[in-house]
Design a protein around this motif. Structure first.
Motif, PDB file in Angstrom:
ATOM      1  N   ASN A   6       1.051  -1.107  -0.314  1.00 25.62           N
ATOM      2  CA  ASN A   6       0.174   0.392   0.112  1.00 25.62           C
ATOM      3  C   ASN A   6       1.187   1.184   0.001  1.00 25.62           C
ATOM      4  N   PRO A   7       0.427   2.222  -0.219  1.00 24.07           N
ATOM      5  CA  PRO A   7       1.586   3.466  -0.307  1.00 24.07           C
ATOM      6  C   PRO A   7       1.334   4.017   0.838  1.00 24.07           C
ATOM      7  N   LEU A   8       1.218   3.431   1.790  1.00 18.60           N
ATOM      8  CA  LEU A   8       1.773   3.402   3.475  1.00 18.60           C
ATOM      9  C   LEU A   8       3.631   2.994   3.440  1.00 18.60           C
ATOM     10  N   ASP A   9       3.402   1.650   3.380  1.00 15.14           N
ATOM     11  CA  ASP A   9       4.183   0.640   3.665  1.00 15.14           C
ATOM     12  C   ASP A   9       4.937   0.945   2.415  1.00 15.14           C
ATOM     13  N   GLU A  10       5.115   1.151   1.095  1.00 13.39           N
ATOM     14  CA  GLU A  10       5.832   1.461  -0.185  1.00 13.39           C
ATOM     15  C   GLU A  10       6.528   3.123  -0.112  1.00 13.39           C
ATOM     16  N   ALA A  11       5.865   4.089   0.399  1.00 12.91           N
ATOM     17  CA  ALA A  11       6.633   5.187   1.000  1.00 12.91           C
ATOM     18  C   ALA A  11       7.537   4.963   2.063  1.00 12.91           C
ATOM     19  N   ALA A  12       6.895   4.052   3.198  1.00 10.11           N
ATOM     20  CA  ALA A  12       7.606   3.673   4.081  1.00 10.11           C
ATOM     21  C   ALA A  12       8.873   3.160   3.672  1.00 10.11           C
ATOM     22  N   SER A  13       9.128   1.846   3.275  1.00 10.39           N
ATOM     23  CA  SER A  13      10.012   1.411   2.896  1.00 10.39           C
ATOM     24  C   SER A  13      11.144   2.249   1.719  1.00 10.39           C
ATOM     25  N   GLN A  14      11.056   2.258   0.867  1.00  9.65           N
ATOM     26  CA  GLN A  14      11.288   3.606   0.102  1.00  9.65           C
ATOM     27  C   GLN A  14      12.883   4.981   1.001  1.00  9.65           C
ATOM     28  N   VAL A  15      12.422   5.646   1.518  1.00 13.75           N
ATOM     29  CA  VAL A  15      12.043   6.102   2.745  1.00 13.75           C
ATOM     30  C   VAL A  15      13.582   5.747   3.190  1.00 13.75           C
ATOM     31  N   VAL A  16      13.614   4.441   3.961  1.00 17.71           N
ATOM     32  CA  VAL A  16      14.700   3.520   4.149  1.00 17.71           C
ATOM     33  C   VAL A  16      15.747   3.253   3.249  1.00 17.71           C
ATOM     34  N   GLU A  17      15.332   2.893   2.140  1.00 20.66           N
ATOM     35  CA  GLU A  17      16.524   2.230   1.323  1.00 20.66           C
ATOM     36  C   GLU A  17      16.712   3.788   1.026  1.00 20.66           C
ATOM     37  N   LEU A  18      16.471   4.984   0.916  1.00 21.25           N
ATOM     38  CA  LEU A  18      16.891   5.633   0.665  1.00 21.25           C
ATOM     39  C   LEU A  18      18.583   6.300   1.609  1.00 21.25           C
ATOM     40  N   GLY A  19      17.964   6.255   2.547  1.00 27.05           N
ATOM     41  CA  GLY A  19      18.819   6.698   3.955  1.00 27.05           C
ATOM     42  C   GLY A  19      20.005   5.150   3.680  1.00 27.05           C
ATOM     43  N   ASN A  20      19.333   3.720   3.693  1.00 25.94           N
ATOM     44  CA  ASN A  20      20.643   3.384   3.320  1.00 25.94           C
ATOM     45  C   ASN A  20      21.663   3.680   2.292  1.00 25.94           C
ATOM     46  N   ARG A  21      21.207   3.920   0.664  1.00 30.13           N
ATOM     47  CA  ARG A  21      21.373   4.211   0.209  1.00 30.13           C
ATOM     48  C   ARG A  21      23.032   5.462  -0.122  1.00 30.13           C
ATOM     49  N   ILE A  22      22.119   6.041   0.921  1.00 33.28           N
ATOM     50  CA  ILE A  22      23.535   7.636   0.704  1.00 33.28           C
ATOM     51  C   ILE A  22      24.270   7.257   2.159  1.00 33.28           C
ATOM     52  N   ALA A  23      24.154   6.292   2.887  1.00 33.83           N
ATOM     53  CA  ALA A  23      24.842   6.051   4.128  1.00 33.83           C
ATOM     54  C   ALA A  23      25.752   4.637   3.432  1.00 33.83           C
ATOM     55  N   ASN A  24      25.555   3.860   2.271  1.00 38.00           N
ATOM     56  CA  ASN A  24      25.821   3.260   1.644  1.00 38.00           C
ATOM     57  C   ASN A  24      27.090   3.854   0.546  1.00 38.00           C
ATOM     58  N   ALA A  25      26.713   5.062  -0.334  1.00 38.00           N
ATOM     59  CA  ALA A  25      27.913   5.741  -0.533  1.00 38.00           C
ATOM     60  C   ALA A  25      28.990   6.649  -0.544  1.00 38.00           C
ATOM     61  N   ASP A  26      28.540   6.726   1.284  1.00 39.55           N
ATOM     62  CA  ASP A  26      29.186   8.224   1.553  1.00 39.55           C
ATOM     63  C   ASP A  26      29.673   6.879   3.069  1.00 39.55           C
ATOM     64  N   ARG A  27      31.194   5.918   3.163  1.00 38.20           N
ATOM     65  CA  ARG A  27      30.904   5.242   4.630  1.00 38.20           C
ATOM     66  C   ARG A  27      31.448   6.040   5.502  1.00 38.20           C
ATOM     67  N   GLU A  28      31.322   7.280   5.491  1.00 38.39           N
ATOM     68  CA  GLU A  28      32.494   8.897   6.510  1.00 38.39           C
ATOM     69  C   GLU A  28      30.830   8.973   7.038  1.00 38.39           C
ATOM     70  N   ALA A  29      29.668   8.901   6.105  1.00 41.95           N
ATOM     71  CA  ALA A  29      28.847   9.915   7.008  1.00 41.95           C
ATOM     72  C   ALA A  29      28.352  10.008   7.816  1.00 41.95           C
ATOM     73  N   ASP A  30      27.582  10.772   8.410  1.00 38.20           N
ATOM     74  CA  ASP A  30      27.001  10.583  10.151  1.00 38.20           C
ATOM     75  C   ASP A  30      25.353  10.063   9.319  1.00 38.20           C
ATOM     76  N   LEU A  31      25.385   8.557  10.677  1.00 39.51           N
ATOM     77  CA  LEU A  31      23.852   7.709  10.457  1.00 39.51           C
ATOM     78  C   LEU A  31      23.517   8.846  11.025  1.00 39.51           C
ATOM     79  N   TRP A  32      23.387  10.126  12.309  1.00 37.05           N
ATOM     80  CA  TRP A  32      22.004   9.694  12.663  1.00 37.05           C
ATOM     81  C   TRP A  32      22.037  11.410  11.893  1.00 37.05           C
ATOM     82  N   GLU A  33      23.145  12.006  11.254  1.00 32.69           N
ATOM     83  CA  GLU A  33      22.679  13.238  10.087  1.00 32.69           C
ATOM     84  C   GLU A  33      21.797  12.661   9.171  1.00 32.69           C
TER      85      GLU A  33
END
Length: 99
Positions: A6-33
């Motif tokens: 459903n749209p809620l689950d899909e949006a939540a999943s994509q936000v988590v995936e985006l966070g993971n992509r950003i973190a994986n692209a820059d291993r030095e990035a601050d996860l809290w930021e």
């Protein structure tokens, strides 16, 4: 999206995936930021989507017709979704019992 999504689950999943992509692209990035940035964007989008229509007698907008009303609803939803999260409790929480 599969038939079970459903749209809620899909949006939540994509936000988590985006966070993971950003973190994986820059291993030095601050996860809290990264997480704070995602949260800021989500709050901005949520508030934008809940703007009243402008008709002071609109029943659909009545419960969110003021900034305070929108903040109360946002806080209610944050608490609900946080408590439903697998990460709400941590084994490292300071209030966890130790045997």
């Amino acid at each position: 999206m599969d038939s079970e999504s459903n749209p809620l689950d899909e949006a939540a999943s994509q936000v988590v995936e985006l966070g993971n992509r950003i973190a994986n692209a820059d291993r030095e990035a601050d996860l809290w930021e990264i997480a704070d940035g995602l949260l800021a964007g989500v709050v901005h989008y949520w508030l934008h989507s809940r703007q009243p229509c402008g008709d002071p007698h609109c029943e659909d907008c009545a419960s969110l017709s003021t900034a305070d009303d929108r903040m109360k609803e946002l806080k209610r939803l944050i608490e609900r979704y946080a408590q439903e999260s697998d990460y709400y409790h941590s084994p490292h929480d300071t209030n966890v019992g130790r045997a």
